[in-house]
Design a protein around this motif. Structure first.
Motif, PDB file in Angstrom:
ATOM      1  N   UNK A  26       0.829  -1.208   0.000  1.00  0.00           N
ATOM      2  CA  UNK A  26       0.000   0.000   0.000  1.00  0.00           C
ATOM      3  C   UNK A  26       0.860   1.254   0.000  1.00  0.00           C
ATOM      4  N   UNK A  27       1.931   1.262   0.776  1.00  0.00           N
ATOM      5  CA  UNK A  27       2.784   2.454   0.811  1.00  0.00           C
ATOM      6  C   UNK A  27       3.533   2.622  -0.504  1.00  0.00           C
ATOM      7  N   UNK A  28       3.910   1.504  -1.144  1.00  0.00           N
ATOM      8  CA  UNK A  28       4.590   1.606  -2.435  1.00  0.00           C
ATOM      9  C   UNK A  28       3.630   2.114  -3.504  1.00  0.00           C
ATOM     10  N   UNK A  29       2.385   1.699  -3.433  1.00  0.00           N
ATOM     11  CA  UNK A  29       1.399   2.122  -4.430  1.00  0.00           C
ATOM     12  C   UNK A  29       1.052   3.598  -4.272  1.00  0.00           C
ATOM     13  N   UNK A  30       1.099   4.099  -3.036  1.00  0.00           N
ATOM     14  CA  UNK A  30       0.729   5.490  -2.784  1.00  0.00           C
ATOM     15  C   UNK A  30       1.899   6.452  -2.909  1.00  0.00           C
ATOM     16  N   UNK A  31       3.104   5.941  -2.936  1.00  0.00           N
ATOM     17  CA  UNK A  31       4.262   6.835  -2.992  1.00  0.00           C
ATOM     18  C   UNK A  31       4.456   7.333  -4.408  1.00  0.00           C
ATOM     19  N   UNK A  32       5.087   8.472  -4.510  1.00  0.00           N
ATOM     20  CA  UNK A  32       5.388   9.032  -5.833  1.00  0.00           C
ATOM     21  C   UNK A  32       6.848   8.741  -6.156  1.00  0.00           C
ATOM     22  N   UNK A  35       9.875   4.923  -9.714  1.00  0.00           N
ATOM     23  CA  UNK A  35       9.353   3.722 -10.373  1.00  0.00           C
ATOM     24  C   UNK A  35       7.876   3.895 -10.689  1.00  0.00           C
ATOM     25  N   UNK A  36       7.114   4.423  -9.751  1.00  0.00           N
ATOM     26  CA  UNK A  36       5.681   4.636  -9.989  1.00  0.00           C
ATOM     27  C   UNK A  36       5.451   5.695 -11.053  1.00  0.00           C
ATOM     28  N   UNK A  37       6.267   6.758 -11.059  1.00  0.00           N
ATOM     29  CA  UNK A  37       6.131   7.791 -12.093  1.00  0.00           C
ATOM     30  C   UNK A  37       6.471   7.211 -13.460  1.00  0.00           C
ATOM     31  N   UNK A  38       7.537   6.401 -13.520  1.00  0.00           N
ATOM     32  CA  UNK A  38       7.918   5.769 -14.776  1.00  0.00           C
ATOM     33  C   UNK A  38       6.822   4.825 -15.258  1.00  0.00           C
ATOM     34  N   UNK A  39       6.271   4.059 -14.332  1.00  0.00           N
ATOM     35  CA  UNK A  39       5.205   3.124 -14.691  1.00  0.00           C
ATOM     36  C   UNK A  39       3.993   3.874 -15.230  1.00  0.00           C
ATOM     37  N   UNK A  40       3.617   4.960 -14.596  1.00  0.00           N
ATOM     38  CA  UNK A  40       2.478   5.750 -15.059  1.00  0.00           C
ATOM     39  C   UNK A  40       2.775   6.366 -16.425  1.00  0.00           C
TER      40      UNK A  40
END
Length: 94
Positions: A26-32, A35-40
């Motif tokens: 959950x914390x990884x999914x909510x963090x910016x 990796x999450x920015x690249x994935x988006x």
């Protein structure tokens, strides 16, 4: 992030592994995170590429729409001309 990590460690040390995993996910999914920015960003680019592909495929299909009718017309025309040519040759022998 440090307090979140400490909380995950406390849950894992207490034996609540599933709780620690759920909190980490959950914390990884909510963090910016990068990796999450690249994935988006990649999801957005893949979606744009898919839309361009579908538009190009649609354009190609519509460009070939008259081909089936044109092929049929040419086939019938070739048959009529072949019969006409045969008739002329048969009349020569009479």
């Amino acid at each position: 992030y440090g307090t979140q990590s400490a909380h995950i460690d406390r849950l894992a040390a207490a034996g609540d592994i599933s709780g620690a995993i759920n909190l980490a996910v959950a914390s990884a999914a909510n963090s910016s995170s990068p990796v999450n920015r690249l994935s988006a960003d990649l999801r957005g680019r893949i979606g744009a590429a898919q839309r361009r592909f579908e538009r190009s495929a649609s354009d190609a299909t519509s460009a070939l729409a008259g081909l089936s009718v044109g092929g049929l017309v040419l086939t019938v025309l070739a048959g009529v001309l072949a019969l006409f040519g045969l008739r002329m040759r048969i009349n020569e022998y009479r």
